[in-house]
Design a protein around this motif. Structure first.
Motif, PDB file in Angstrom:
ATOM      1  N   GLY A  51       0.583  -1.268  -0.128  1.00 24.47           N
ATOM      2  CA  GLY A  51      -0.100  -0.014  -0.133  1.00 24.47           C
ATOM      3  C   GLY A  51       0.857   1.249  -0.013  1.00 24.47           C
ATOM      4  N   PRO A  74      -3.717  -3.299  -0.270  1.00 24.78           N
ATOM      5  CA  PRO A  74      -4.631  -2.798   0.556  1.00 24.78           C
ATOM      6  C   PRO A  74      -5.135  -1.498   0.368  1.00 24.78           C
ATOM      7  CG  PRO A  74      -2.536  -2.618   1.510  1.00 24.78           C
ATOM      8  CD  PRO A  74      -2.526  -3.255   0.107  1.00 24.78           C
ATOM      9  N   VAL A 105     -11.268   1.413   2.356  1.00 22.85           N
ATOM     10  CA  VAL A 105     -10.757   0.511   1.584  1.00 22.85           C
ATOM     11  C   VAL A 105     -11.547  -0.392   0.856  1.00 22.85           C
ATOM     12  CG1 VAL A 105      -9.380  -1.488   1.899  1.00 22.85           C
ATOM     13  CG2 VAL A 105      -8.710   0.384   3.174  1.00 22.85           C
ATOM     14  N   GLY A 110     -10.306  -2.145  -1.925  1.00 19.73           N
ATOM     15  CA  GLY A 110      -8.877  -2.802  -1.527  1.00 19.73           C
ATOM     16  C   GLY A 110      -9.357  -4.449  -1.222  1.00 19.73           C
ATOM     17  N   PHE A 112      -7.381  -6.294   0.921  1.00 14.18           N
ATOM     18  CA  PHE A 112      -7.195  -6.716   2.536  1.00 14.18           C
ATOM     19  C   PHE A 112      -6.755  -5.488   3.176  1.00 14.18           C
ATOM     20  CE2 PHE A 112      -3.137  -7.256   0.319  1.00 14.18           C
ATOM     21  CZ  PHE A 112      -2.162  -6.484   0.792  1.00 14.18           C
ATOM     22  N   ILE A 113      -6.666  -5.530   4.550  1.00 14.40           N
ATOM     23  CA  ILE A 113      -6.321  -4.453   5.272  1.00 14.40           C
ATOM     24  C   ILE A 113      -4.901  -4.644   5.898  1.00 14.40           C
ATOM     25  CG2 ILE A 113      -6.550  -3.096   7.528  1.00 14.40           C
ATOM     26  CD1 ILE A 113      -8.796  -2.509   5.346  1.00 14.40           C
ATOM     27  N   LYS A 114      -4.140  -3.562   5.814  1.00 11.92           N
ATOM     28  CA  LYS A 114      -2.774  -3.170   6.411  1.00 11.92           C
ATOM     29  C   LYS A 114      -2.611  -2.478   7.499  1.00 11.92           C
ATOM     30  CE  LYS A 114       2.175  -2.762   5.307  1.00 11.92           C
ATOM     31  NZ  LYS A 114       3.285  -2.140   4.627  1.00 11.92           N
ATOM     32  N   PHE A 151     -12.285  -8.626   5.579  1.00 13.20           N
ATOM     33  CA  PHE A 151     -11.027  -8.534   5.308  1.00 13.20           C
ATOM     34  C   PHE A 151      -9.917  -9.419   6.104  1.00 13.20           C
ATOM     35  CE2 PHE A 151     -12.426  -4.009   4.124  1.00 13.20           C
ATOM     36  CZ  PHE A 151     -12.199  -4.294   2.563  1.00 13.20           C
ATOM     37  N   PHE A 287      -5.913 -13.319   1.167  1.00 11.40           N
ATOM     38  CA  PHE A 287      -5.729 -11.775   0.791  1.00 11.40           C
ATOM     39  C   PHE A 287      -6.362 -11.478  -0.599  1.00 11.40           C
ATOM     40  CE2 PHE A 287      -2.794 -12.693   4.163  1.00 11.40           C
ATOM     41  CZ  PHE A 287      -2.848 -11.540   5.091  1.00 11.40           C
ATOM     42  N   ARG A 289     -10.490  -9.488  -1.732  1.00 16.06           N
ATOM     43  CA  ARG A 289     -11.659  -8.997  -1.079  1.00 16.06           C
ATOM     44  C   ARG A 289     -12.546 -10.006  -1.318  1.00 16.06           C
ATOM     45  NH1 ARG A 289     -10.098  -6.327  -5.493  1.00 16.06           N
ATOM     46  NH2 ARG A 289     -11.555  -5.981  -7.361  1.00 16.06           N
TER      47      ARG A 289
END
Length: 290
Positions: A51, A74, A105, A110, A112-114, A151, A287, A289
């Motif tokens: 990201g 992300p 996100v 996005g 995934f979340i970082k 996520f 990973f 969505r």
């Protein structure tokens, strides 16, 4: 060929400020095409980005199919205001703001979340991380919110306690994970957390003159021992080089990371190869969505 499980498409492997300046007036797609051509030439067909705050990885996801590359991002990383993470993402002050960023996100597509739970290694001093980690209850709530939104969570985390707590909180992958200990490794194993050590960042800087080689060599030795221990314990490892970081070129970085792992765990070891490919398969499955 292995995929690249930790990259930053907006970085150039040489100069962070110059890389940012390329996109100060909007995303420079020529930079993205250049990096993707290199991945294509190196036979890399999977890239998971960490990201950025400039929209570069978001645009890169649109371009990636032109090169036959499966690309996950992300969009931006999320960090607590006043803590490390501004170079790759957006800040929050409270959990409502964090939840709003998670929703953003999702809105922007996005994968995934970082999250950023700690600082980075202090390359001037072996064994040191640049700041104190976030509290366990904060990390646990951050992971919970992301999971509730469907996520998986990539956690930038260094230091034994912080890695253990991120694994206990349910993070799906630990990125870097420098200075872990046996307890942290068992936590990753028991919680099926994928560990992406990105150790070539250290190896590639030895001899460059930017930092003390004595310190870098100690960090490399510590990291190598920890990867060996993690492998023996049964932690699920995956290859990611932090491509775009200083002296870690896109495309070549993942080859360098694989060379590091072969130096640590032995060349021509089919068991190691299969284990790393399994780690990559798990990342590709998780990973994305939902």
């Amino acid at each position: 060929m292995f995929g690249e499980n930790h990259a930053h498409i907006f970085m150039n492997g040489l100069n962070y400020r110059a890389a940012v300046n390329c996109h100060k007036s909007g995303v420079d797609t020529d930079v993205i095409h250049k990096h993707f051509r290199t991945y294509q030439e190196k036979g890399v067909s999977f890239v998971r980005d960490g990201g950025d705050a400039l929209g570069v990885s978001e645009k890169a996801r649109e371009i990636a199919p032109q090169y036959g590359i499966t690309y996950r991002t992300p969009v931006f990383a999320i960090h607590k205001k006043g803590h490390y993470g501004g170079i790759v993402g957006r800040p929050f002050e409270n959990m409502k703001e964090y939840a709003d960023l998670v929703k953003e996100v999702r809105k922007r597509g996005g994968d995934f979340i970082k999250i950023m739970t700690t600082g980075i290694m202090n390359f001037d001093m072996d064994g040191s991380v640049t700041e104190e980690p976030l509290r366990f209850d904060e990390v646990k709530e951050m992971v919970h919110i992301a999971h509730e939104e469907g996520f998986s969570v990539m956690a930038h985390t260094n230091g034994a306690r912080a890695v253990r707590e991120a694994a206990l909180a349910g993070a799906d992958s630990i990125e870097h994970g420098n200075y872990v200990d046996e307890e942290a490794m068992w936590a990753m194993k028991e919680h099926k957390t994928v560990w992406v050590p990105t150790i070539t960042v250290v190896k590639n800087m030895i001899g460059c003159g930017r930092f003390s080689d004595e310190v870098l060599e100690k960090i490399w030795e510590t990291g190598s021992r920890n990867i060996q221990m993690g492998y023996e314990i049964g932690v699920q490892l995956a290859l990611g080089s932090d491509a775009g970081a200083y002296l870690v070129p896109h495309g070549q970085g993942i080859k360098d990371e694989w060379e590091c792992f072969q130096e640590i765990l032995g060349k021509n070891n089919k068991e190691v190869t299969e284990m790393l490919l399994e780690g990559e398969r798990k990342i590709q499955e998780k990973f994305i969505r939902r």
